[in-house]
Design a protein around this motif. Structure first.
Motif, PDB file in Angstrom:
ATOM      1  N   LYS A 143       0.826  -1.114   0.207  1.00 52.74           N
ATOM      2  CA  LYS A 143      -0.085   0.046   0.015  1.00 52.74           C
ATOM      3  C   LYS A 143       0.872   1.332  -0.109  1.00 52.74           C
ATOM      4  O   LYS A 143       0.414   2.402  -0.743  1.00 52.74           O
ATOM      5  N   SER A 144       2.046   1.197   0.527  1.00 59.51           N
ATOM      6  CA  SER A 144       2.965   2.251   0.375  1.00 59.51           C
ATOM      7  C   SER A 144       3.375   2.793  -0.823  1.00 59.51           C
ATOM      8  O   SER A 144       3.782   3.706  -1.220  1.00 59.51           O
ATOM      9  N   LEU A 160      -2.689   4.485   7.387  1.00 60.03           N
ATOM     10  CA  LEU A 160      -2.291   3.270   6.857  1.00 60.03           C
ATOM     11  C   LEU A 160      -2.035   2.354   7.950  1.00 60.03           C
ATOM     12  O   LEU A 160      -2.517   1.287   7.813  1.00 60.03           O
TER      13      LEU A 160
END
Length: 390
Positions: A149-150, A164
């Motif tokens: 996701k980063s 996150l």
């Protein structure tokens, strides 16, 4: 002639009596008898007048004063406290949790906020999670999700990094788990909560605090002191019960714990209470005989009522050692929930994730201090927000 003789005899006798009296009175070393004073006469009260308190009428109508009665020592009855309800406790105690866990959260946020997330940084993130007792399996899952996701986000603002990490922590803790304590009555029969755990985890204290919390929610509770091997445990539970007005059923020291549990359940049925909470002896997980006895306690209770909750009390500071204890208990009785104590101290917050994953049961209660009202229903979102800070 005879009359004169009689008079002479009488005179002689009187003289002898008088001489004897004088001899006794004035003999050497003798003292005169003190004069006899006439008894004091008190004035009679006027007709219709009231006598003073403690006075009574003697012979002849005289009034005498009696000493005041000696007062018997008063029996001190402990004042029954009214505990606050359990709702919102974890929110109120959030600051304590943040003090002990925020370093863990800040460290992860700082690592994830770096401009360049290379393998070295990810290794450090993984190490932080493992040392926080998250467990190897959940740590690997979290790191993989965070890496993916980063990359999608590209540039990351502090708010995005926090969101996150919050998402991943919540996913692992699983806010969707049912953390409700099953303490609803079954018609005329009370709910029964069995509290188990190793000595030193705060099990008896947790039992007392749970009773206090339930009474604060308006329920009537009976406590069973089935830890008969430690007189101090029964005395401690008695103190908790006295403070909030809960009956405590005890047995002789060294007696049969199953018998105490049975009697406590019977008392709960008789008094039509809402909940019976049974505190069991701290079982060392290496002693098979004692663990078998714990199973016996549960079976005996079930002859009178249903065991609705089996709460395993774990010391959050013991980390993975606590996990091994939990697994052994789960093999003996059907654990339905976990109470984590000392979570406000040196505990690693990741224990919440690992213990749920290993046992497949939710953390339902957390101890966040030494005060009587510091046991709180676990709230996943409040927990994660406390770790990450504002």
């Amino acid at each position: 002639m005879d009359g004169y003789l009689g008079v002479i005899v009488i005179v002689v006798l009187v003289a002898l009596v008088a001489a004897g009296s004088l001899f006794l009175l004035f003999r050497p070393g003798g003292k005169a008898a003190p004069p006899v004073e006439p008894p004091e006469t008190l004035p009679l009260p006027e007709e219709g007048a009231k006598r003073p308190a403690g006075a009574e009428e003697g012979e002849g109508g005289a009034t005498t004063t009696l000493p005041p009665p000696v007062a018997e020592p008063a029996v001190v009855v402990p004042e029954v406290e009214v505990p606050p309800p359990s709702a919102g406790r974890m929110t109120r105690l959030r600051s304590r949790l943040a003090k002990s866990q925020s370093a863990f959260g800040r460290g992860l946020l700082e690592l994830l906020s770096r401009d360049r997330l290379d393998d070295e940084v990810w290794d450090e993130i993984e190490e932080r999670l493992i040392t926080a007792d998250v467990g190897v399996g959940p740590t690997q899952v979290m790191v993989e999700e965070l890496r993916t996701k980063s990359k999608v986000l590209g540039s990351r603002s502090p708010q995005e990094v926090r969101a996150l990490l919050r998402e991943q922590l919540l996913n692992q803790i699983d806010p969707g788990l049912d953390r409700t304590l099953r303490v609803a009555k079954h018609g005329e029969r009370p709910a029964v909560v069995l509290v188990v755990g190793v000595n030193g985890t705060g099990k008896t204290t947790t039992t007392g605090k749970l009773a206090r919390s339930l009474i604060g929610d308006g329920k009537k509770v009976v406590l069973g002191a089935a830890d008969t091997f430690r007189a101090a445990a029964a005395d401690q539970l008695q103190t908790w019960g006295d403070r909030v007005g809960a009956d405590v059923v005890r047995g002789p020291e060294g007696g049969d714990p199953a018998s105490v549990a049975f009697d406590a359940t019977a008392r709960g049925i008789e008094e039509k209470v809402d909940v019976v909470i049974v505190d069991t002896a701290g079982r060392l997980h290496t002693k098979t005989g004692l663990m078998d006895e714990l199973g016996k306690v549960k079976r005996v209770i079930e002859k009178k009522a249903t065991v609705d909750e089996v709460l395993l009390v774990l010391d959050a500071t013991t980390g993975q050692n606590g996990m091994r204890q939990a697994q052994v208990f789960a093999e003996v009785v059907n654990i339905t929930g976990i109470a984590l104590t000392k979570l406000d101290g040196t505990a690693k917050g990741g224990i919440v994730i690992s213990v749920q994953r290993e046992l497949g049961v939710p953390v339902k209660l957390v101890g966040l201090g030494e005060g009587p009202d510091d046991l709180a229903p676990f709230d996943a979102e409040v927990f994660v927000d406390a770790i990450l800070g504002e």
